[in-house]
Design an enzyme around this catalytic site. Structure first.
Site, PDB file in Angstrom:
ATOM      1  CE1 TYR A  10      -3.148  -3.050   1.216  1.00 25.24           C
ATOM      2  CE2 TYR A  10      -4.434  -1.146   0.549  1.00 25.24           C
ATOM      3  CZ  TYR A  10      -4.345  -2.506   0.806  1.00 25.24           C
ATOM      4  OH  TYR A  10      -5.446  -3.306   0.644  1.00 25.24           O
ATOM      5  CE  LYS A 201       3.516   5.656  10.382  1.00 21.99           C
ATOM      6  NZ  LYS A 201       2.578   6.356   9.493  1.00 21.99           N
ATOM      7  NE  ARG A 208      -6.690   9.338  13.076  1.00 23.35           N
ATOM      8  CZ  ARG A 208      -7.525  10.346  12.830  1.00 23.35           C
ATOM      9  NH1 ARG A 208      -7.306  11.543  13.336  1.00 23.35           N
ATOM     10  NH2 ARG A 208      -8.601  10.154  12.088  1.00 23.35           N
ATOM     11  CG  HIS A 239     -12.834  25.607  24.698  1.00 26.75           C
ATOM     12  ND1 HIS A 239     -11.556  25.876  24.244  1.00 26.75           N
ATOM     13  CD2 HIS A 239     -12.880  26.081  25.973  1.00 26.75           C
ATOM     14  CE1 HIS A 239     -10.868  26.478  25.199  1.00 26.75           C
ATOM     15  NE2 HIS A 239     -11.648  26.625  26.255  1.00 26.75           N
ATOM     16  N   GLY A 252      -9.587   0.328  14.087  1.00 23.05           N
ATOM     17  CA  GLY A 252      -9.111  -0.730  13.184  1.00 23.05           C
ATOM     18  C   GLY A 252      -7.970  -0.277  12.309  1.00 23.05           C
ATOM     19  CB  CYS A 255      -1.749   2.660  10.811  1.00 18.97           C
ATOM     20  SG  CYS A 255      -1.730   2.133   9.124  1.00 18.97           S
TER      21      CYS A 255
HETATM   22  N1  SAJ Z   1     -11.418   6.448  14.163  1.00 16.04           N
HETATM   23  C1  SAJ Z   1     -12.388   6.688  15.146  1.00 16.04           C
HETATM   24  N2  SAJ Z   1     -12.685   7.986  15.473  1.00 16.04           N
HETATM   25  C2  SAJ Z   1     -12.063   9.045  14.866  1.00 16.04           C
HETATM   26  C3  SAJ Z   1     -11.072   8.775  13.868  1.00 16.04           C
HETATM   27  C4  SAJ Z   1     -10.762   7.469  13.532  1.00 16.04           C
HETATM   28  O1  SAJ Z   1     -12.988   5.761  15.715  1.00 16.04           O
HETATM   29  O2  SAJ Z   1     -12.392  10.193  15.188  1.00 16.04           O
HETATM   30  C5  SAJ Z   1     -11.087   5.050  13.821  1.00 16.04           C
HETATM   31  C6  SAJ Z   1     -11.389   4.718  12.370  1.00 16.04           C
HETATM   32  O3  SAJ Z   1     -12.718   4.297  12.219  1.00 16.04           O
HETATM   33  C7  SAJ Z   1     -10.410   3.567  12.115  1.00 16.04           C
HETATM   34  C8  SAJ Z   1      -9.211   3.934  12.990  1.00 16.04           C
HETATM   35  O4  SAJ Z   1      -9.684   4.870  13.954  1.00 16.04           O
HETATM   36  O5  SAJ Z   1     -10.942   2.349  12.567  1.00 16.04           O
HETATM   37  C9  SAJ Z   1      -8.032   4.545  12.210  1.00 16.04           C
HETATM   38  O6  SAJ Z   1      -8.557   5.505  11.370  1.00 16.04           O
HETATM   39  P1  SAJ Z   1      -7.643   6.727  10.784  1.00 16.04           P
HETATM   40  O7  SAJ Z   1      -8.588   7.786  10.383  1.00 16.04           O
HETATM   41  O8  SAJ Z   1      -6.591   7.086  11.749  1.00 16.04           O
HETATM   42  O9  SAJ Z   1      -7.004   6.153   9.443  1.00 16.04           O
HETATM   43  P2  SAJ Z   1      -5.727   5.271   9.053  1.00 16.04           P
HETATM   44  O10 SAJ Z   1      -5.365   4.285  10.099  1.00 16.04           O
HETATM   45  O11 SAJ Z   1      -6.007   4.781   7.676  1.00 16.04           O
HETATM   46  O12 SAJ Z   1      -4.510   6.361   8.902  1.00 16.04           O
HETATM   47  C10 SAJ Z   1      -3.678   6.710   9.955  1.00 16.04           C
HETATM   48  C11 SAJ Z   1      -3.251   8.174   9.728  1.00 16.04           C
HETATM   49  N3  SAJ Z   1      -2.488   8.639  10.872  1.00 16.04           N
HETATM   50  C12 SAJ Z   1      -2.919   9.759  11.528  1.00 16.04           C
HETATM   51  O13 SAJ Z   1      -3.953  10.336  11.215  1.00 16.04           O
HETATM   52  C13 SAJ Z   1      -2.055  10.230  12.632  1.00 16.04           C
HETATM   53  C14 SAJ Z   1      -2.392   8.255   8.466  1.00 16.04           C
HETATM   54  O14 SAJ Z   1      -1.910   9.582   8.275  1.00 16.04           O
HETATM   55  C15 SAJ Z   1      -1.208   7.328   8.599  1.00 16.04           C
HETATM   56  O15 SAJ Z   1      -0.363   7.395   7.459  1.00 16.04           O
HETATM   57  C16 SAJ Z   1      -1.733   5.909   8.750  1.00 16.04           C
HETATM   58  O16 SAJ Z   1      -2.519   5.855   9.968  1.00 16.04           O
HETATM   59  C17 SAJ Z   1      -0.527   4.995   8.808  1.00 16.04           C
HETATM   60  O17 SAJ Z   1      -0.303   4.335   7.756  1.00 16.04           O
HETATM   61  O18 SAJ Z   1       0.208   5.028   9.782  1.00 16.04           O
END
Ligand code: SAJ
Length: 401
Positions: A10, A201, A208, A239, A252, A255
């Protein structure tokens, strides 16, 4: 300039294509011969909008050639998976194997970069491995760790425009790695050392995970308190300096749900908040499954018949087709196993079919269900009118009710 990308997944494949588009002669290496064959035919083996045309172009121009073995190049990039073992210990065996595969090819002034998400200290370990096999190269080649942060679905844009962290084993390596990326990265290149880059990283994704855990914990508290968590978060975010993320059915993907373990396994005594965030996010999925099962039991007691249940969404996040490490899939499986032959309809509008779940179109499932479990906030679900005559368990804020 010739570059050899090890790992056409990917991240590796899109990065190899972008590099080839910017004048670098690229060899893409993968252990899977089918991936090599498909790539050389200009066919994508991953889903990423707009990438197919770019692949066809660079393969047509012979700027990118795929192979199962590395070839002598000026730059080598390791972009292979770093999963974790079932005790959450990180597994860097793919990184090590990829490194060993290029050691015999390395020559003076070459560039060796690791992009794979790695536990802190991995780049130093690979450096020691290279120099133990090739001591004459000590101080003669450039080694760096340069993590990526692209978002699946927006990879082409982000590969070029995101800032990048460039972590060399020494300043010269950092400079040479930055020079390589400047061929195709328009974002800022931030120099640092390799350990800081590795930790950066892990820090991004762990931060997050902690933020999402806060939102998920709020959702459990509000469920007990009879407060609408969506309204609460929306008000708190008014706020000027508060930005609470959205609760979901769990976290999920490979990452956010994985990278924090690279920290907690190495610093178990210090990383309490990061560890409990993982527990909270994993527990949220279990909590959702329990809630659905209890609702099914209560329905049967009150209506003297088994309910029809719609499980809305199986992907790991909204509007994608990727089910890997998906909390929704975990919940659907648990409910199916304990459904004691209630009628359960599985919905995933982003895939045609699934080898385990028989899929039902989302409108049909919504119409037929007594209980609707909104698991993933896919856009089409937001157009479904709220129905007072159905029991709607909204785990992902479709209706914000
Ligand atoms: N999720 C929530 N609530 C939120 C945001 C996300 O429940 O408010 C959940 C999503 O449904 C998902 C999981 O978290 O199951 C991860 O979602 P994500 O939006 O973080 O997406 P990823 O994992 O595809 O991408 C992340 C990103 N990292 C950050 O935002 C810090 C991306 O920039 C990274 O490149 C990627 O991980 C990675 O490859 O590390």
């Amino acid at each position: 300039m010739n570059a050899c990308f090890i790992g056409l997944g990917y991240i590796g494949l899109p990065t190899a294509i972008i590099a080839a588009r910017h004048g670098i002669q690229v060899t893409g290496v993968d252990i899977n011969p089918e991936i090599v064959e498909k790539t050389n035919k200009g066919e994508l083996h991953i889903i990423e909008p707009g990438l197919g045309e770019l692949l066809k172009a660079v393969v047509g121009e012979k700027k990118l050639v795929a192979s199962t073995t590395p070839v002598e190049s000026d730059a080598y990039l390791i972009v292979v998976p770093t999963p974790f073992k079932n005790n959450h210990e990180p597994d860097i065996s793919y990184v090590e194997a990829a490194t060993r595969s290029v050691v015999p090819l390395l020559k003076e002034n070459d560039l060796f970069i690791i992009e794979s998400t790695s536990p802190v200290g991995t780049t130093d370990k690979m450096k020691d491995l290279v120099f133990s096999e090739r001591p004459e190269l000590k101080g003669k080649i450039h080694i760096a760790y340069c993590p990526e942060r692209v978002l699946p679905g927006n990879v082409i844009h982000e590969l070029v425009h995101n800032d990048r962290v460039i972590g060399g084993i020494n300043e010269e390596s950092t400079r040479e790695a930055a020079r390589f990326y400047s061929h195709f990265v328009k974002g800022q290149l931030h120099p640092t050392d390799c350990k800081t880059a590795e930790m950066c990283k892990l820090t991004e994704n762990s931060s997050r995970d902690v933020q999402i855990a806060f939102a998920n914990e709020l959702s459990l508290i509000c469920d007990k308190a009879g407060i609408n968590v969506w309204e609460l978060i929306s008000l708190a975010n008014k706020h000027p300096r508060v930005n609470i993320l959205q609760p979901g059915c769990g976290v999920g993907g490979h990452c956010i749900a994985v990278d924090p373990y690279f920290i907690t396994s190495e610093f178990p005594l210090e990383s309490k908040l990061i560890a409990s965030a993982r527990e909270i996010n994993n527990y949220k999925s279990f909590w959702c499954a329990e809630k659905i099962q209890n609702t099914m039991l209560r329905f049967e007691l009150e209506n003297h018949r088994k309910p029809c249940v719609a499980m809305m969404g199986l992907a790991f996040k909204p509007n994608i087709d990727d089910l890997r490490e998906s909390p929704a899939k975990y919940i659907a499986t648990k409910v199916m196993q304990h459904g004691n032959n209630a009628r359960i309809l599985f919905v995933e509008p982003n895939i045609e079919s699934h080898h385990v779940f028989k899929l039902t179109p989302y409108q049909e499932a919504y119409e037929q269900a007594d209980i609707v479990a909104m698991l993933v906030a896919h856009d089409p679900f937001k157009a479904l009118p709220y129905r007072e005559d159905k029991i709607i368990l909204d785990f992902c804020g479709i209706y914000k009710k």
